[in-house]
Every structure is written in C-alpha cells, then in structure tokens.
Write a protein that holds these residues in place. Structure first.
Motif, PDB file in Angstrom:
ATOM      1  N   ALA A  30       0.592 -17.996 -10.834  1.00 38.27           N
ATOM      2  CA  ALA A  30      -0.288 -16.782 -10.293  1.00 38.27           C
ATOM      3  C   ALA A  30      -1.032 -16.443 -10.971  1.00 38.27           C
ATOM      4  CB  ALA A  30       0.997 -16.146 -11.121  1.00 38.27           C
ATOM      5  N   VAL A  31      -2.065 -15.553  -9.924  1.00 35.80           N
ATOM      6  CA  VAL A  31      -3.450 -15.444 -10.523  1.00 35.80           C
ATOM      7  C   VAL A  31      -3.427 -14.504 -12.192  1.00 35.80           C
ATOM      8  CG1 VAL A  31      -4.286 -15.079  -8.365  1.00 35.80           C
ATOM      9  CG2 VAL A  31      -3.145 -12.840  -9.688  1.00 35.80           C
ATOM     10  N   GLU A  32      -4.173 -14.380 -12.386  1.00 37.34           N
ATOM     11  CA  GLU A  32      -4.075 -13.994 -14.019  1.00 37.34           C
ATOM     12  C   GLU A  32      -3.658 -12.588 -13.815  1.00 37.34           C
ATOM     13  OE1 GLU A  32      -3.941 -14.392 -18.027  1.00 37.34           O
ATOM     14  OE2 GLU A  32      -4.718 -15.677 -16.590  1.00 37.34           O
ATOM     15  N   GLY A  33      -2.787 -11.831 -14.924  1.00 36.91           N
ATOM     16  CA  GLY A  33      -2.461 -10.531 -14.572  1.00 36.91           C
ATOM     17  C   GLY A  33      -1.751 -10.238 -13.464  1.00 36.91           C
ATOM     18  N   GLY A  34      -1.519 -11.648 -12.571  1.00 30.66           N
ATOM     19  CA  GLY A  34      -0.330 -10.816 -11.248  1.00 30.66           C
ATOM     20  C   GLY A  34       0.870 -11.276 -11.644  1.00 30.66           C
ATOM     21  N   MET A  35       1.733 -11.744 -12.549  1.00 34.25           N
ATOM     22  CA  MET A  35       3.256 -11.756 -13.560  1.00 34.25           C
ATOM     23  C   MET A  35       3.158 -10.807 -15.064  1.00 34.25           C
ATOM     24  SD  MET A  35       3.775 -15.619 -13.010  1.00 34.25           S
ATOM     25  CE  MET A  35       5.403 -15.850 -13.491  1.00 34.25           C
ATOM     26  N   LEU A  36       4.621 -10.960 -15.138  1.00 34.44           N
ATOM     27  CA  LEU A  36       5.234 -10.857 -15.938  1.00 34.44           C
ATOM     28  C   LEU A  36       5.083 -12.270 -16.911  1.00 34.44           C
ATOM     29  CD1 LEU A  36       7.193  -7.875 -15.784  1.00 34.44           C
ATOM     30  CD2 LEU A  36       5.216  -7.748 -16.411  1.00 34.44           C
ATOM     31  N   PRO A  37       5.279 -12.639 -18.349  1.00 40.69           N
ATOM     32  CA  PRO A  37       5.219 -14.147 -19.138  1.00 40.69           C
ATOM     33  C   PRO A  37       6.674 -13.338 -18.913  1.00 40.69           C
ATOM     34  CG  PRO A  37       4.801 -12.138 -20.930  1.00 40.69           C
ATOM     35  CD  PRO A  37       4.213 -11.314 -19.011  1.00 40.69           C
ATOM     36  N   ALA A  38       7.694 -14.395 -19.285  1.00 40.09           N
ATOM     37  CA  ALA A  38       9.208 -14.792 -19.587  1.00 40.09           C
ATOM     38  C   ALA A  38       9.368 -14.547 -18.159  1.00 40.09           C
ATOM     39  CB  ALA A  38       9.985 -14.351 -20.453  1.00 40.09           C
ATOM     40  N   VAL A  39       8.846 -15.263 -16.845  1.00 38.49           N
ATOM     41  CA  VAL A  39       9.651 -15.300 -15.668  1.00 38.49           C
ATOM     42  C   VAL A  39       9.986 -16.650 -15.561  1.00 38.49           C
ATOM     43  CG1 VAL A  39       9.100 -14.567 -13.341  1.00 38.49           C
ATOM     44  CG2 VAL A  39       8.759 -13.112 -15.307  1.00 38.49           C
ATOM     45  N   TYR A  40       8.870 -17.528 -15.329  1.00 36.26           N
ATOM     46  CA  TYR A  40       9.319 -18.751 -15.317  1.00 36.26           C
ATOM     47  C   TYR A  40       7.774 -19.544 -15.967  1.00 36.26           C
ATOM     48  CZ  TYR A  40       9.928 -22.725 -12.208  1.00 36.26           C
ATOM     49  OH  TYR A  40       9.510 -24.380 -11.779  1.00 36.26           O
ATOM     50  N   ALA A  41       7.901 -20.566 -16.116  1.00 37.68           N
ATOM     51  CA  ALA A  41       6.758 -20.628 -17.498  1.00 37.68           C
ATOM     52  C   ALA A  41       5.946 -21.871 -16.692  1.00 37.68           C
ATOM     53  CB  ALA A  41       7.136 -21.932 -18.397  1.00 37.68           C
ATOM     54  N   LYS A 187       8.939  -3.833 -18.825  1.00 42.31           N
ATOM     55  CA  LYS A 187       7.400  -3.781 -17.922  1.00 42.31           C
ATOM     56  C   LYS A 187       6.528  -4.494 -18.833  1.00 42.31           C
ATOM     57  CE  LYS A 187       7.968   1.356 -16.360  1.00 42.31           C
ATOM     58  NZ  LYS A 187       7.249   2.061 -16.546  1.00 42.31           N
ATOM     59  N   GLU A 188       6.906  -5.585 -20.060  1.00 45.59           N
ATOM     60  CA  GLU A 188       5.674  -5.868 -19.913  1.00 45.59           C
ATOM     61  C   GLU A 188       6.046  -7.442 -20.477  1.00 45.59           C
ATOM     62  OE1 GLU A 188       5.151  -4.984 -24.294  1.00 45.59           O
ATOM     63  OE2 GLU A 188       4.005  -3.080 -23.377  1.00 45.59           O
ATOM     64  N   ARG A 189       7.438  -7.999 -20.600  1.00 45.26           N
ATOM     65  CA  ARG A 189       8.001  -9.116 -20.411  1.00 45.26           C
ATOM     66  C   ARG A 189       9.487  -9.889 -19.451  1.00 45.26           C
ATOM     67  NH1 ARG A 189       6.875 -12.479 -23.835  1.00 45.26           N
ATOM     68  NH2 ARG A 189       8.977 -13.789 -23.530  1.00 45.26           N
ATOM     69  N   GLY A 190       9.528 -10.879 -18.692  1.00 43.63           N
ATOM     70  CA  GLY A 190      10.427 -10.934 -17.946  1.00 43.63           C
ATOM     71  C   GLY A 190      11.654 -11.188 -18.890  1.00 43.63           C
ATOM     72  N   ILE A 191      12.709 -11.735 -18.638  1.00 44.20           N
ATOM     73  CA  ILE A 191      13.925 -11.996 -19.265  1.00 44.20           C
ATOM     74  C   ILE A 191      14.049 -13.449 -19.173  1.00 44.20           C
ATOM     75  CG2 ILE A 191      14.886 -10.028 -17.740  1.00 44.20           C
ATOM     76  CD1 ILE A 191      16.616 -10.845 -15.833  1.00 44.20           C
ATOM     77  N   ASP A 192      13.546 -14.546 -18.719  1.00 48.12           N
ATOM     78  CA  ASP A 192      13.813 -15.538 -18.632  1.00 48.12           C
ATOM     79  C   ASP A 192      14.385 -15.596 -20.481  1.00 48.12           C
ATOM     80  OD1 ASP A 192      14.541 -18.599 -18.736  1.00 48.12           O
ATOM     81  OD2 ASP A 192      12.046 -18.988 -18.458  1.00 48.12           O
ATOM     82  N   ASN A 193      14.961 -16.803 -20.647  1.00 45.17           N
ATOM     83  CA  ASN A 193      15.295 -17.271 -22.287  1.00 45.17           C
ATOM     84  C   ASN A 193      16.047 -18.537 -21.938  1.00 45.17           C
ATOM     85  OD1 ASN A 193      18.336 -17.100 -22.140  1.00 45.17           O
ATOM     86  ND2 ASN A 193      18.103 -15.336 -22.233  1.00 45.17           N
TER      87      ASN A 193
END
Length: 211
Positions: A30-41, A187-193
């Motif tokens: 993804a481009v910088e700022g295009g996706m949330l962290p903790a979605v798919y590393a 609105k700042e992080r995904g739910i990946d764990n």
C-alpha cells in the motif's frame, strides 16, 4: 473449489483485516498513509530504516550513558558466505498492478454499489449476499454493528455466507470483540492479531470446500 481471500471492513468503510490463501497474484504494498496498521503486515508500507534506527555508521550515545555499538556489516554479504543450495529458488509470484489500499477500496465500492442497487430495485427486505463473475465469486456477510465480511472464491463455489458467519461468531467474537487489547472502531488501527489470524486460518482450511 478454492477460497482466495478474506476482507473485513468496519462501519467507517475502512479495511481492518485481510487474509489470503490461494491467491495467484500477490497484493502490492500500500502507499504511505493509504491503509491502517494491523491489517496485513506484508502490504503495510514500511518505515524508513534510517528514521527507525538512526545512522548505522555511528555509535549511539543515549542520555543514560550506555554506548551501543551497531554491527555495520552488510547482511546480504553475510548471506552470500553461507552455503548455497544447489536447487534454484522458485521465482516469486506476480504482483498486482493495484496497491492494496486501492484494491480494498474497489472491493468495498463494489459491495456498497451492488447492495444499494438491490435495495432500490427490490426493496429494503432484499439482501445482497453474493455475486459471480467468470473468474471469481464474492460472498458478503454484514453484522448489525456494521462490519462487513467479504470472501472471494472461485465461481464454482456454493454460497460461503455460512463460513463468514462462523468466522464472526467464532474467532472474531473471541479474539477481537472480547480482546481488550484490540481497539475496535478506533479509525487508527486494524484488528489483526496472531490468535485471530491463526484461528481463522484453521477454520477455513478445515472446510470441505477448501482445496
């Protein structure tokens, strides 16, 4: 039958989770700022190593008085000194032309457009659950809280909405909703764990339709 990938979108239209299995084309970073962290590393844009660790050619002298020496050896050169396998490595799979953030927006846009079209044509009681093309089939399960579970499979697959419901009622509730460390609707992080990803992977691979 084959299951390709899984997307989860929150009620703010953001992709908060992604996982794939039999995808033949790798998603592009993804481009910088295009996706949330903790979605798919693997597709999250990495930070600049210089800004993360500072200048590797100097000694770091923090205020605590501890001096830390950093090994400046080239890791690629070290790898070349190790014994090489006589078997040539397999070439990496091709990469998608779209960045992952654009891909996720397109998937969500298709779901939203078709859902709105069906409601306008057939009434509010009609639900959009899947649609099919010549190359894939999209399955949708939406929760009362506004989360959308989207799964892509090969077009020969039957409805997999029950699988999405199982993911929601099982791993999602157990390792996301009831996990105090997961910030839902932030609105700042995904739910990946790790536990949610492993449990979802085990559930999908245990299906009779998974090949």
């Amino acid at each position: 039958m084959t299951i390709y990938s899984l997307y989860i979108f929150d009620r703010h239209c953001a992709c908060v989770y992604y996982q794939d299995w039999h995808r033949t084309v790798r998603p592009k970073i993804a481009v910088e700022g295009g996706m949330l962290p903790a979605v798919y590393a693997p597709v999250y844009p990495q930070a600049n190593p210089e800004t993360m660790y500072g200048n590797r050619n100097t000694l770091s002298a923090p205020t605590s008085g501890i001096v830390v020496a950093v090994n400046d050896d080239d890791p690629h050169a070290l790898l070349q000194t190790q014994a090489q396998s006589p078997i040539a490595p397999l070439p990496p799979p091709p990469t998608s032309l779209l960045s992952f953030d654009e891909e996720a927006k397109l998937v969500y846009g298709v779901v939203l457009s078709l859902r709105n079209m069906i409601k306008k044509l057939s009434g509010k009681d009609e639900q959009f659950v899947n649609y099919q093309t010549s190359t894939y089939k999209l399955h949708l399960f939406e929760t009362l809280s506004g989360y959308k579970f989207v799964m892509l499979s090969d077009p020969a697959a039957d409805s997999l909405r029950f699988v999405l419901r199982q993911i929601y009622s099982g791993p999602f509730l157990e390792y996301v909703v009831r996990n105090p460390l997961v910030e839902m609707d932030s609105k700042e992080r995904g739910i990946d764990n790790e536990y949610f990803r492993m449990s979802t992977d085990r559930l999908v691979r245990g299906l009779t339709v998974f090949q």
